[in-house]
Write an enzyme that holds these catalytic residues in place. Sequence first.
Site, PDB file in Angstrom:
ATOM      1  N   ARG A 124     -14.760  63.552 -43.006  1.00 29.38           N
ATOM      2  CA  ARG A 124     -15.376  63.733 -41.681  1.00 29.38           C
ATOM      3  C   ARG A 124     -16.163  62.492 -41.259  1.00 29.38           C
ATOM      4  O   ARG A 124     -16.316  62.214 -40.084  1.00 29.38           O
ATOM      5  CB  ARG A 124     -16.274  64.987 -41.666  1.00 29.38           C
ATOM      6  CG  ARG A 124     -17.035  65.177 -40.375  1.00 29.38           C
ATOM      7  CD  ARG A 124     -17.509  66.608 -40.149  1.00 29.38           C
ATOM      8  NE  ARG A 124     -18.080  67.216 -41.320  1.00 29.38           N
ATOM      9  CZ  ARG A 124     -19.272  66.894 -41.849  1.00 29.38           C
ATOM     10  NH1 ARG A 124     -20.022  65.957 -41.313  1.00 29.38           N
ATOM     11  NH2 ARG A 124     -19.696  67.518 -42.930  1.00 29.38           N
ATOM     12  N   TYR A 182      -9.709  64.109 -14.076  1.00 27.26           N
ATOM     13  CA  TYR A 182      -9.144  65.093 -14.990  1.00 27.26           C
ATOM     14  C   TYR A 182     -10.011  66.358 -15.006  1.00 27.26           C
ATOM     15  O   TYR A 182     -11.238  66.276 -15.101  1.00 27.26           O
ATOM     16  CB  TYR A 182      -9.050  64.486 -16.388  1.00 27.26           C
ATOM     17  CG  TYR A 182      -8.326  65.359 -17.370  1.00 27.26           C
ATOM     18  CD1 TYR A 182      -6.943  65.520 -17.298  1.00 27.26           C
ATOM     19  CD2 TYR A 182      -9.017  66.045 -18.349  1.00 27.26           C
ATOM     20  CE1 TYR A 182      -6.281  66.334 -18.186  1.00 27.26           C
ATOM     21  CE2 TYR A 182      -8.355  66.863 -19.249  1.00 27.26           C
ATOM     22  CZ  TYR A 182      -6.985  67.006 -19.164  1.00 27.26           C
ATOM     23  OH  TYR A 182      -6.326  67.818 -20.036  1.00 27.26           O
ATOM     24  N   ASP A 221     -11.421  55.902 -17.955  1.00 33.42           N
ATOM     25  CA  ASP A 221     -10.350  56.689 -18.561  1.00 33.42           C
ATOM     26  C   ASP A 221      -9.033  56.006 -18.206  1.00 33.42           C
ATOM     27  O   ASP A 221      -8.589  56.025 -17.059  1.00 33.42           O
ATOM     28  CB  ASP A 221     -10.395  58.126 -18.018  1.00 33.42           C
ATOM     29  CG  ASP A 221      -9.419  59.052 -18.743  1.00 33.42           C
ATOM     30  OD1 ASP A 221      -8.371  58.557 -19.189  1.00 33.42           O
ATOM     31  OD2 ASP A 221      -9.701  60.263 -18.829  1.00 33.42           O
ATOM     32  N   LYS A 276      -1.235  61.344 -24.757  1.00 30.46           N
ATOM     33  CA  LYS A 276      -0.279  61.066 -23.688  1.00 30.46           C
ATOM     34  C   LYS A 276       0.635  59.901 -24.077  1.00 30.46           C
ATOM     35  O   LYS A 276       1.351  60.011 -25.045  1.00 30.46           O
ATOM     36  CB  LYS A 276      -1.043  60.843 -22.387  1.00 30.46           C
ATOM     37  CG  LYS A 276      -2.110  61.933 -22.097  1.00 30.46           C
ATOM     38  CD  LYS A 276      -1.489  63.296 -21.853  1.00 30.46           C
ATOM     39  CE  LYS A 276      -2.518  64.432 -21.812  1.00 30.46           C
ATOM     40  NZ  LYS A 276      -3.596  64.273 -20.853  1.00 30.46           N
TER      41      LYS A 276
HETATM   42  C1  LIG Z   1      -4.955  64.667 -20.893  1.00 24.97           C
HETATM   43  C2  LIG Z   1      -6.054  63.864 -20.327  1.00 24.97           C
HETATM   44  C3  LIG Z   1      -7.346  63.933 -20.861  1.00 24.97           C
HETATM   45  C4  LIG Z   1      -7.698  64.873 -22.004  1.00 24.97           C
HETATM   46  O1  LIG Z   1      -7.031  64.511 -23.171  1.00 24.97           O
HETATM   47  P1  LIG Z   1      -6.695  65.608 -24.320  1.00 24.97           P
HETATM   48  O2  LIG Z   1      -6.126  64.747 -25.398  1.00 24.97           O
HETATM   49  O3  LIG Z   1      -5.746  66.600 -23.732  1.00 24.97           O
HETATM   50  O4  LIG Z   1      -7.988  66.239 -24.699  1.00 24.97           O
HETATM   51  C5  LIG Z   1      -8.334  63.169 -20.291  1.00 24.97           C
HETATM   52  N1  LIG Z   1      -8.078  62.352 -19.249  1.00 24.97           N
HETATM   53  C6  LIG Z   1      -6.846  62.254 -18.716  1.00 24.97           C
HETATM   54  C7  LIG Z   1      -6.622  61.349 -17.556  1.00 24.97           C
HETATM   55  C8  LIG Z   1      -5.796  63.017 -19.220  1.00 24.97           C
HETATM   56  O5  LIG Z   1      -4.584  62.938 -18.660  1.00 24.97           O
END
Ligand SMILES: *Cc1c(COP(=O)(O)O)cnc(C)c1O
Length: 419
Positions: free
Chosen positions: A71, A124, A208, A233
């Site tokens: 962890r 998001y 992001d 993603k």
């Molecule tokens: C999917 C996504 C997230 C969240 O990511 P997870 O891995 O699903 O927790 C945050 N920001 C954007 C732009 C996303 O497409």
Amino acid sequence: MSTKDPSGLRPETLAVAYGYDPELGMGSVKPPIFMTSTFVYPSAQHAKDVHEAYFKGTGPLVGETNHIYSRLGHPGLDFLEKRLAAIDGAEEAVAFSSGMAAHSSIALAYVRPGDSVLHGRPIYGGVDMLYNSILPQYGTHAATYTDGTDEEVVRAAAQEAMAKGPLKLIIAETPANPTAAIVDLDLMVRIADEVGAQQGHRPLVVVDNTLLGPFAQRPIEHGVDLCLTSLTKYCGGHSDLLAGGISGRKDLIDQLRLQRTTWGNHLDPYTSWLVLRSLESVAVRMERAMSNAVGVAEFLRDHPKVAGVTFLGFLPEGTRERAVYDRQCKAAGSTFSFHVHGGEAEAFRMLDKLKLLKLAVSLGGSETLICHSATTTHYALEPEQRLAGGITDGTMRLSVGLEHVDDLIADLAQALEAV
Ligand SMILES: *Cc1c(COP(=O)(O)O)cnc(C)c1O
């Protein structure tokens, strides 16, 4: 190549082998997966030194990769974080169990009761909920900007945030989900400097970068403090894992990493290995996905049943958005939305006719995914809020994958006949 000096090498090269040294894995070209929860100490004194290095940053073992308990950190995380930092052009990186774990860890590290944050909209859904539903229960405030390329709009929103409490974070998702609204990162950094001069401490700029990923947009080069990526993603790239990463300056990342020990939201050894592996091919996967996306977007734009396509590659010359795009993005990505003439019924008829494209949320996988925004990803919003964000009842989000572009177009063409 090894874990040594990344200087002079391009991100595409670093993505293939940087971060893991075969010396650490009995010569194996690929890293072993260290499936263990705990690590043995060679002596009691060594155990003490390891803990001193980890918690105090002092003593004889500072800088050595010694582990205590998974962890707190494990070899798979070391390899992944070194590679991710190198690709992003950052000093350090830290990996979490999901993109939202990364977002909530930033909030927990930098926002305190009474503080405010500034973010764009649309953003998001999970991030919107974090800063507007969850954290306000702990006494935080949020203000939003809708046009992240308009200096006056962003400055006014920053003042609104500061009126509610000390502004700690400026958050930008660009391009934003699902409308591809673009945010000017140089502007965000400038506003953070102004706010810093005004309130006596500078807010952090958090970007992001999930939608374009580390090769099509490089936020650290624009001077932002933290670059966050949902590795679920494009970086993971196969719709088979969840992970999140944050890159940035060493002092900021060290703080996030130490807190991760307590929040317990680190990335596990197996998933760390999968992401490390996927990072090797993200540049070429993106190239293919993005060239497919251009073909699909052009097909949709010219189709009589389609009312509009929101694709970064179609931003008109001479607009402010286009100027930001040209300065900030190397390519248009492969996720965009389009609107069919009509509403939900027409959209549903089309979706139910698709044979190859998969009806699912998420994006950035090898397969092409499509979903109806109003009834899935943006279900929780009021219709007026959706419309303000450019989402109609005929809007669908498409994440174009790696199939042959002609097969994708043929499937869309036959399905559109049902509209
Ligand atoms: C999917 C996504 C997230 C969240 O990511 P997870 O891995 O699903 O927790 C945050 N920001 C954007 C732009 C996303 O497409």
